[in-house]
Motif scaffolding. Structure first.
Motif, mmCIF file in Angstrom:
data_model
loop_
_atom_site.group_PDB
_atom_site.id
_atom_site.type_symbol
_atom_site.label_atom_id
_atom_site.label_comp_id
_atom_site.label_asym_id
_atom_site.label_seq_id
_atom_site.Cartn_x
_atom_site.Cartn_y
_atom_site.Cartn_z
ATOM 1 N N ASP A 98 0.850 -1.182 0.000
ATOM 2 C CA ASP A 98 0.000 0.000 0.000
ATOM 3 C C ASP A 98 0.891 1.238 0.000
ATOM 4 N N ILE A 99 0.270 2.394 -0.015
ATOM 5 C CA ILE A 99 0.975 3.668 0.018
ATOM 6 C C ILE A 99 0.638 4.378 1.320
ATOM 7 N N GLN A 100 1.639 4.877 1.999
ATOM 8 C CA GLN A 100 1.407 5.670 3.208
ATOM 9 C C GLN A 100 1.070 7.095 2.755
ATOM 10 N N ASN A 101 -0.211 7.414 2.783
ATOM 11 C CA ASN A 101 -0.689 8.646 2.161
ATOM 12 C C ASN A 101 -0.641 9.842 3.118
ATOM 13 N N TYR A 102 0.578 10.246 3.471
ATOM 14 C CA TYR A 102 0.672 11.482 4.245
ATOM 15 C C TYR A 102 0.807 12.701 3.335
ATOM 16 N N GLY A 103 0.968 12.476 2.031
ATOM 17 C CA GLY A 103 0.957 13.565 1.067
ATOM 18 C C GLY A 103 2.242 14.363 0.998
ATOM 19 N N TYR A 104 2.326 15.180 -0.010
ATOM 20 C CA TYR A 104 3.403 16.169 -0.179
ATOM 21 C C TYR A 104 2.820 17.538 0.157
ATOM 22 N N MET A 105 3.509 18.291 0.986
ATOM 23 C CA MET A 105 3.091 19.647 1.328
ATOM 24 C C MET A 105 4.067 20.638 0.705
ATOM 25 N N TYR A 106 3.665 21.238 -0.408
ATOM 26 C CA TYR A 106 4.467 22.302 -1.019
ATOM 27 C C TYR A 106 4.135 23.615 -0.318
ATOM 28 N N LEU A 107 5.150 24.349 0.082
ATOM 29 C CA LEU A 107 4.961 25.634 0.755
ATOM 30 C C LEU A 107 5.522 26.750 -0.127
ATOM 31 N N ALA A 108 4.686 27.733 -0.423
ATOM 32 C CA ALA A 108 5.112 28.896 -1.206
ATOM 33 C C ALA A 108 5.250 30.093 -0.282
ATOM 34 N N ASP A 109 6.362 30.799 -0.410
ATOM 35 C CA ASP A 109 6.586 31.994 0.407
ATOM 36 C C ASP A 109 6.564 33.274 -0.425
ATOM 37 N N ASN A 110 6.083 33.159 -1.677
ATOM 38 C CA ASN A 110 5.946 34.351 -2.509
ATOM 39 C C ASN A 110 4.809 34.126 -3.502
ATOM 40 N N ASP A 111 4.308 35.211 -4.056
ATOM 41 C CA ASP A 111 3.151 35.124 -4.951
ATOM 42 C C ASP A 111 3.478 34.380 -6.243
ATOM 43 N N GLY A 112 4.715 34.514 -6.697
ATOM 44 C CA GLY A 112 5.096 33.836 -7.931
ATOM 45 C C GLY A 112 4.966 32.330 -7.815
ATOM 46 N N PHE A 113 5.527 31.763 -6.742
ATOM 47 C CA PHE A 113 5.442 30.312 -6.579
ATOM 48 C C PHE A 113 4.023 29.891 -6.216
ATOM 49 N N ALA A 114 3.302 30.750 -5.485
ATOM 50 C CA ALA A 114 1.899 30.439 -5.186
ATOM 51 C C ALA A 114 1.101 30.299 -6.473
ATOM 52 N N ASN A 115 1.376 31.150 -7.449
ATOM 53 C CA ASN A 115 0.671 31.048 -8.727
ATOM 54 C C ASN A 115 1.043 29.770 -9.470
ATOM 55 N N VAL A 116 2.297 29.348 -9.346
ATOM 56 C CA VAL A 116 2.707 28.071 -9.943
ATOM 57 C C VAL A 116 1.913 26.924 -9.315
ATOM 58 N N LEU A 117 1.757 26.943 -7.996
ATOM 59 C CA LEU A 117 0.974 25.902 -7.320
ATOM 60 C C LEU A 117 -0.478 25.915 -7.799
ATOM 61 N N ARG A 118 -1.022 27.115 -8.007
ATOM 62 C CA ARG A 118 -2.405 27.208 -8.497
ATOM 63 C C ARG A 118 -2.517 26.627 -9.905
ATOM 64 N N GLU A 119 -1.562 26.958 -10.757
ATOM 65 C CA GLU A 119 -1.575 26.426 -12.125
ATOM 66 C C GLU A 119 -1.415 24.911 -12.117
ATOM 67 N N ASN A 120 -0.489 24.420 -11.293
ATOM 68 C CA ASN A 120 -0.270 22.975 -11.218
ATOM 69 C C ASN A 120 -1.510 22.261 -10.706
ATOM 70 N N GLN A 121 -2.199 22.857 -9.742
ATOM 71 C CA GLN A 121 -3.399 22.212 -9.202
ATOM 72 C C GLN A 121 -4.436 21.996 -10.300
ATOM 73 N N GLN A 122 -4.602 22.954 -11.190
ATOM 74 C CA GLN A 122 -5.584 22.806 -12.260
ATOM 75 C C GLN A 122 -5.236 21.620 -13.159
#
Length: 404
Positions: A98-122
């Motif tokens: 099985d997979i231990q589903n604790y997930g990956y937590m990406y943390l953005a500390d600026n708006d640029g990377f936050a926008n990358v996370l938003r684009e990736n989520q889509q």
């Protein structure tokens, strides 16, 4: 180093150079393909695999990629791991995983990377992943141990994302491939004879010349060296990555997701009371290294990694290293994505290279795809054409932004 062995024959339909995760995945999928009745030889320079990327992996899986194909590749990996016994014909010796589903937590500390996370989520949601975007306050509510004063946005997915037992999958691929007639030898390919747009034979360090119908480059961080034997320049190089296992004086009372700090340092749960941290050298030191160089940078932990971990999780102020190691990424300097499929001019030379740190989780889909290519001359399950070598010669990148 294991003692070298001589192949049983002088001619094989498929020769795979490299018997670790990618080579063995390909060998197994090939050996179980009903349309393949040929011979297959796997050449592995060290059958202990102690210095392979497979042995040094952190054995994680994620859906959080920036392009859809990489998401779907990991989705197949998750299905394979969770149903490995069924994939292996119901053999009751094969353990259920099985997979231990604790997930990956990406943390953005600026708006640029936050926008990358938003684009990736889509991209991820469109492919069926369950990625969630979290504000700093929402992160703190779910995971109170984080310091989030600098966090603009977080991204996490708890479905088929976390740790999996890559070592067991590798063992069963290798064992089952051998049971199905694939021959493994401990030896080293040192030269190739290329004539008329094909690799005609491979010379081994022990002197044998092995004729081949097709050859697969599954040489991990040594992939460029193998390609060079065929006169091919491949932009893949060994890049050093460090891993530490540590214990905490005050362990957390919930699982720690694989946390990707904005600094590039990452850390996760590793056992009930231990944790794993990883990261690259300093940017100016992140250069190609000798494939035999596994020297640790001991100052990297004390001066860089530990302070970042303790700042992000104050409860980890008092931690102790249990063990540590250095491994290699097979780093594709062109676009940090895999190179797959046949060379356009040397048409029986097949690439399985350049995974840039996410190879283990891609090994089920990549082995299946390579076997399909070898047998059918095309991809039947997932269209892997975007990974083709032609993009390198034409200069068209197929970039993966979510590299850790």
């Amino acid at each position: 180093m294991s003692a070298f062995q001589t192949p049983q024959k002088a001619n094989y339909d498929v020769v795979i150079i490299g018997g670790a995760m990618m080579g063995s995945s390909t060998a197994w999928f090939l050996s179980t393909n009903p349309d393949f009745d040929g011979s297959c030889l796997v050449i592995e320079m060290d059958s202990s695999y102690v210095n392979s990327s497979t042995a040094h992996t952190n054995s994680c899986m994620r859906q959080q990629f920036s392009n859809e194909l990489n998401v779907r590749i990991s989705q197949f990996a998750a299905d394979f791991v969770k149903n490995i016994r069924e994939y292996m014909g119901g053999d009751t010796r094969v353990p259920e995983l099985d997979i231990q589903n604790y997930g990956y937590m990406y943390l953005a500390d600026n708006d640029g990377f936050a926008n990358v996370l938003r684009e990736n989520q889509q991209v991820q949601l469109a492919a069926g992943a369950e990625t969630q975007l979290l504000s700093a306050q929402e992160i703190k509510a779910r995971y109170p141990f984080y310091s989030v004063d600098d966090v603009v946005l977080g991204s996490i997915n708890l479905k088929d994302e976390g740790y999996w037992d890559g070592g067991t999958v590798f063992d069963w691929w290798r064992r089952s491939a051998k049971d199905n007639g694939v021959e493994y030898v401990t030896n080293r390919a040192v030269a190739m004879n290329v004539e008329g747009g094909k690799v005609r034979s491979i010379t081994l360090e022990t002197g044998e010349v092995i004729e081949c119908g097709q050859v697969v480059n599954a040489s991990g961080p040594r992939g460029a060296l193998t390609a060079k034997m065929a006169g091919i320049e491949l932009p893949v190089e060994p890049r050093k990555r460090f891993t530490w296992i540590f214990s905490a004086e005050q362990p957390l009372d919930q699982d720690l997701p694989l946390t990707i700090d904005p600094s590039g340092v990452h850390f996760r749960q590793d056992g009930p009371k231990t944790y794993l941290a990883g990261g690259p050298p300093e940017p100016e030191d992140d250069v190609p290294v000798d494939p035999n160089d596994f020297t640790m940078d001991h100052g990297r932990w004390e001066n860089h990694v530990w302070p970042i971990i303790a700042t992000r999780i104050p409860q980890f102020e008092a931690i102790k290293i249990v063990t540590e190691w250095a491994g290699h990424y097979a780093y594709n300097t062109f676009d940090k994505n895999a190179v797959l499929g046949a060379h356009p001019e040397i048409t029986n030379f097949v690439f399985l290279n350049g995974f840039s740190g996410h190879g283990l989780q891609q090994s089920p889909a990549m082995g299946r795809a390579t076997a399909e290519w070898l047998v059918c001359g095309e991809y039947r399950s997932l269209d892997m054409a975007p990974f083709g070598f032609e993009r390198i010669t034409s200069g068209h990148t197929f970039e993966e932004k979510a590299i850790i």
